[in-house]
Design a protein around this motif. Structure first.
Motif, PDB file in Angstrom:
ATOM      1  N   VAL A 247       7.124  -8.726   2.071  1.00  0.00           N
ATOM      2  CA  VAL A 247       6.710  -9.777   1.136  1.00  0.00           C
ATOM      3  C   VAL A 247       5.320  -9.487   0.593  1.00  0.00           C
ATOM      4  CG1 VAL A 247       6.107 -12.220   0.918  1.00  0.00           C
ATOM      5  CG2 VAL A 247       8.178 -11.551   2.156  1.00  0.00           C
ATOM      6  N   ALA A 248       4.385  -9.138   1.468  1.00  0.00           N
ATOM      7  CA  ALA A 248       3.016  -8.851   1.032  1.00  0.00           C
ATOM      8  C   ALA A 248       2.985  -7.680   0.057  1.00  0.00           C
ATOM      9  CB  ALA A 248       2.143  -8.552   2.250  1.00  0.00           C
ATOM     10  N   ALA A 249       3.731  -6.630   0.379  1.00  0.00           N
ATOM     11  CA  ALA A 249       3.756  -5.460  -0.497  1.00  0.00           C
ATOM     12  C   ALA A 249       4.301  -5.813  -1.875  1.00  0.00           C
ATOM     13  CB  ALA A 249       4.596  -4.350   0.140  1.00  0.00           C
ATOM     14  N   SER A 253       2.447  -5.681  -5.469  1.00  0.00           N
ATOM     15  CA  SER A 253       2.973  -4.775  -6.494  1.00  0.00           C
ATOM     16  C   SER A 253       2.795  -5.352  -7.894  1.00  0.00           C
ATOM     17  CB  SER A 253       4.454  -4.476  -6.235  1.00  0.00           C
ATOM     18  OG  SER A 253       5.281  -5.575  -6.570  1.00  0.00           O
ATOM     19  N   GLN A 254       2.777  -6.664  -8.019  1.00  0.00           N
ATOM     20  CA  GLN A 254       2.520  -7.290  -9.319  1.00  0.00           C
ATOM     21  C   GLN A 254       1.053  -7.617  -9.506  1.00  0.00           C
ATOM     22  OE1 GLN A 254       5.061  -7.419 -11.758  1.00  0.00           O
ATOM     23  NE2 GLN A 254       5.620  -6.034 -10.094  1.00  0.00           N
ATOM     24  N   ARG A 282      -4.537  -7.353   4.753  1.00  0.00           N
ATOM     25  CA  ARG A 282      -4.541  -6.028   5.383  1.00  0.00           C
ATOM     26  C   ARG A 282      -4.140  -4.955   4.378  1.00  0.00           C
ATOM     27  NH1 ARG A 282      -1.595  -2.172   7.345  1.00  0.00           N
ATOM     28  NH2 ARG A 282       0.378  -3.142   6.735  1.00  0.00           N
ATOM     29  N   GLN A 283      -3.054  -5.203   3.636  1.00  0.00           N
ATOM     30  CA  GLN A 283      -2.584  -4.198   2.682  1.00  0.00           C
ATOM     31  C   GLN A 283      -3.519  -4.079   1.481  1.00  0.00           C
ATOM     32  OE1 GLN A 283       1.564  -4.316   1.595  1.00  0.00           O
ATOM     33  NE2 GLN A 283       2.214  -5.059   3.608  1.00  0.00           N
ATOM     34  N   LEU A 284      -4.109  -5.191   1.078  1.00  0.00           N
ATOM     35  CA  LEU A 284      -5.013  -5.178  -0.072  1.00  0.00           C
ATOM     36  C   LEU A 284      -6.191  -4.242   0.173  1.00  0.00           C
ATOM     37  CD1 LEU A 284      -5.890  -6.293  -2.825  1.00  0.00           C
ATOM     38  CD2 LEU A 284      -6.954  -8.214  -1.614  1.00  0.00           C
ATOM     39  N   ALA A 285      -6.702  -4.224   1.373  1.00  0.00           N
ATOM     40  CA  ALA A 285      -7.868  -3.395   1.697  1.00  0.00           C
ATOM     41  C   ALA A 285      -7.580  -1.912   1.509  1.00  0.00           C
ATOM     42  CB  ALA A 285      -8.308  -3.667   3.139  1.00  0.00           C
ATOM     43  N   GLU A 286      -6.294  -1.532   1.562  1.00  0.00           N
ATOM     44  CA  GLU A 286      -5.923  -0.122   1.459  1.00  0.00           C
ATOM     45  C   GLU A 286      -5.363   0.239   0.090  1.00  0.00           C
ATOM     46  OE1 GLU A 286      -3.064   0.240   4.555  1.00  0.00           O
ATOM     47  OE2 GLU A 286      -4.537   0.049   6.182  1.00  0.00           O
ATOM     48  N   LEU A 287      -5.322  -0.717  -0.822  1.00  0.00           N
ATOM     49  CA  LEU A 287      -4.693  -0.491  -2.123  1.00  0.00           C
ATOM     50  C   LEU A 287      -5.683   0.181  -3.083  1.00  0.00           C
ATOM     51  CD1 LEU A 287      -1.852  -1.228  -3.267  1.00  0.00           C
ATOM     52  CD2 LEU A 287      -2.950  -3.182  -4.371  1.00  0.00           C
ATOM     53  N   PRO A 288      -5.305   1.272  -3.753  1.00  0.00           N
ATOM     54  CA  PRO A 288      -6.231   1.918  -4.696  1.00  0.00           C
ATOM     55  C   PRO A 288      -6.738   0.978  -5.787  1.00  0.00           C
ATOM     56  CG  PRO A 288      -4.391   3.377  -4.204  1.00  0.00           C
ATOM     57  CD  PRO A 288      -4.062   2.048  -3.573  1.00  0.00           C
ATOM     58  N   ARG A 289      -5.889   0.087  -6.269  1.00  0.00           N
ATOM     59  CA  ARG A 289      -6.299  -0.854  -7.319  1.00  0.00           C
ATOM     60  C   ARG A 289      -6.659  -2.211  -6.709  1.00  0.00           C
ATOM     61  NH1 ARG A 289      -4.484   0.579 -12.594  1.00  0.00           N
ATOM     62  NH2 ARG A 289      -3.853  -1.547 -13.113  1.00  0.00           N
ATOM     63  N   LYS A 290      -7.374  -2.154  -5.577  1.00  0.00           N
ATOM     64  CA  LYS A 290      -7.651  -3.382  -4.828  1.00  0.00           C
ATOM     65  C   LYS A 290      -8.563  -4.344  -5.582  1.00  0.00           C
ATOM     66  CE  LYS A 290     -11.350  -1.206  -2.078  1.00  0.00           C
ATOM     67  NZ  LYS A 290     -11.758  -0.815  -0.703  1.00  0.00           N
ATOM     68  N   ASP A 291      -9.426  -3.840  -6.452  1.00  0.00           N
ATOM     69  CA  ASP A 291     -10.294  -4.753  -7.197  1.00  0.00           C
ATOM     70  C   ASP A 291      -9.476  -5.608  -8.163  1.00  0.00           C
ATOM     71  OD1 ASP A 291     -12.477  -3.760  -5.869  1.00  0.00           O
ATOM     72  OD2 ASP A 291     -13.071  -2.376  -7.465  1.00  0.00           O
ATOM     73  N   PRO A 353       9.933  -3.306  -7.602  1.00  0.00           N
ATOM     74  CA  PRO A 353       9.850  -1.992  -8.249  1.00  0.00           C
ATOM     75  C   PRO A 353      11.191  -1.301  -8.452  1.00  0.00           C
ATOM     76  CG  PRO A 353       8.090  -2.225  -6.639  1.00  0.00           C
ATOM     77  CD  PRO A 353       9.007  -3.395  -6.448  1.00  0.00           C
ATOM     78  N   VAL A 354      12.212  -1.673  -7.680  1.00  0.00           N
ATOM     79  CA  VAL A 354      13.550  -1.123  -7.920  1.00  0.00           C
ATOM     80  C   VAL A 354      13.982  -1.452  -9.343  1.00  0.00           C
ATOM     81  CG1 VAL A 354      15.994  -1.261  -7.251  1.00  0.00           C
ATOM     82  CG2 VAL A 354      14.216  -1.217  -5.482  1.00  0.00           C
ATOM     83  N   GLY A 355      13.720  -2.688  -9.760  1.00  0.00           N
ATOM     84  CA  GLY A 355      14.053  -3.090 -11.120  1.00  0.00           C
ATOM     85  C   GLY A 355      13.089  -2.536 -12.147  1.00  0.00           C
TER      86      GLY A 355
END
Length: 435
Positions: A247-249, A253-254, A282-291, A353-355
């Motif tokens: 769910v977080a991912a 993704s959007q 947690r996932q946001l901290a590792e995301l390249p486009r986190k800003d 992202p599948v769609g």
């Protein structure tokens, strides 16, 4: 992420229509392109894109298209071909046929369906380049039978090297060979009104920044447009059986699209809500486009607590989100309750992202709650319909009284007389003298 009750959650979202200054700037650009053609187009390209071109440099050459293949990975070509095949297969099922219906009285009614002649596709080059959007715009138009498809994209989507090679390869794989290195409101105006180099189109489609959106609105009526798209949206309705990491991912993704993107989780479980909120951080901290994603989550993200899955679907129907994921046990049991959503993703393995990329349905989907009354881009967006009416003498005489009655009740005597003159001629033996 904020965890809110339904009473605290604001469902309505303000629609961005641009500032007065932005609207005036776009109007001026459109008028200058309309008046000056290529000269204004080249001037604005240098002013806004920092690229100085001559008129004969506006069009991307076939040599550049061929060279682009050497600048991308073979794996990308393979993936874009797989996506194109799925998108084409899905949209082939949407094709319509002309039809005619002959009645016993000799009347013939029908509908003639024809493709638009020329369509313009805008491909942005701002915060990210989207080769997948090339496919989503071009392929439905091709399936509809549009004979001329032209693409415009800013001159430096690939940085100093020029147009992004991934965009060029996607265009070539989709079958587009008329491409111009122009962007912004000036490109929209050029497509609508034409210049010495770019012939005008019948319809403009494709996403862009606020200036592109305002320009599309400005030229609507001269040409058709797909929509005035707002920031991306995702709403996830999940029960306690869903995976918080999934769910977080999907929310992120959007959120990574744009600072104004919206990511909403709806759930009846507070414990699950808290686990998802922690997982997002947690996932946001590792995301390249986190800003970008962080700003989206902060300003337009929320977790909404509801009493039941059914109550959650009620919220979804009011939101009418662009993307809706139903991550509950037996999602098909609830599908019939979903009334308003642009695209519906069922179950844990149907991630948004599948769609976006591969499944086949179009990823250009209504935003800002407009899924209440509009649909994703499809083949119907690139056709026009003409009604066909043929009445025999017998059919006209049989219907004449009703036609004249209705015309006269509306005060349109000329309409009534256009029928009456035929009735008199045929019933008084004068029909053979009339054309």
């Amino acid at each position: 992420m904020k965890i809110l009750s339904s009473a605290e959650f604001k469902l309505e979202r303000e629609v961005e229509y641009g500032s007065p200054q932005q609207n005036e700037a776009v109007k001026e650009i459109v008028q200058q392109i309309k008046k000056e053609g290529d000269a204004a187009l080249l001037r604005f390209t240098e002013q806004f894109d920092g690229t100085r071109l001559e008129a004969d440099q506006l069009r991307v050459t076939q040599a550049e298209l061929k060279a682009a293949y050497g600048q991308v990975e073979p794996s990308f070509v393979k993936s874009i071909q797989a996506a194109a095949a799925n998108i084409r297969a899905f949209h082939q099922r949407q094709k319509r046929n002309s039809w005619m219906d002959l009645q016993p009285d000799g009347s013939l009614l029908g509908q003639i369906i024809r493709p638009l002649k020329r369509v313009g596709v805008y491909v942005p080059g701002g915060k990210a380049a989207y080769p997948s959007s090339v496919l989503m715009n071009v392929i439905p138009a091709q399936v509809a039978g549009v004979p001329e498809i032209v693409m415009v994209t800013p001159p430096a989507t690939g940085g100093k090297e020029g147009v992004n090679p991934y965009i060029l390869v996607a265009a070539a794989e989709a079958g587009v060979h008329e491409i111009y290195r122009v962007g912004g409101a000036q490109a929209i105006a050029a497509l609508a009104y034409g210049t010495e180099t770019i012939a005008p189109v019948d319809k403009i489609c494709g996403p862009g920044n606020i200036y592109v959106a305002l320009a599309k609105r400005e030229v609507y009526g001269v040409v058709d447009i797909d929509s005035i798209a707002g920031p991306s949206e995702i709403a996830v309705l999940a029960d306690e059986h869903a995976n918080p990491a999934y769910v977080a991912a999907d929310l992120l993704s959007q959120a990574e699209h744009d600072e104004m993107a919206s990511a909403i989780l709806v759930t009846p479980s507070r414990e699950f809500a808290e686990r998802c909120a922690a997982e997002v951080e947690r996932q946001l901290a590792e995301l390249p486009r986190k800003d970008i994603a962080g700003a989206s989550i902060r300003d337009y993200g929320a977790i909404l607590l509801v009493d039941s899955i059914e109550a959650g679907i009620g919220i979804i129907n009011r939101l009418a989100p662009e993307h809706f994921e139903l991550l509950v046990e037996n999602p098909l049991n609830y599908l019939g309750l979903v009334e308003n959503a642009g695209a519906i993703f069922l179950g844990p393995y149907s991630s948004e992202p599948v769609g976006d990329y591969l499944a086949g349905p179009n990823h250009i989907i209504p935003t800002n709650g407009t899924a209440r009354f509009s649909s994703p881009v499809d083949v119907d967006d690139f056709i026009k319909k003409s009604s066909l009416i043929y009445y025999s003498k017998e059919a006209l005489l049989g219907a004449a009284g009703d036609i004249m009655e209705l015309a006269r009740k509306e005060g349109l005597e000329g309409h009534a007389r256009a029928i009456e003159i035929r009735v008199k001629a045929e019933t008084e033996g004068e029909g053979d003298q009339l054309c």
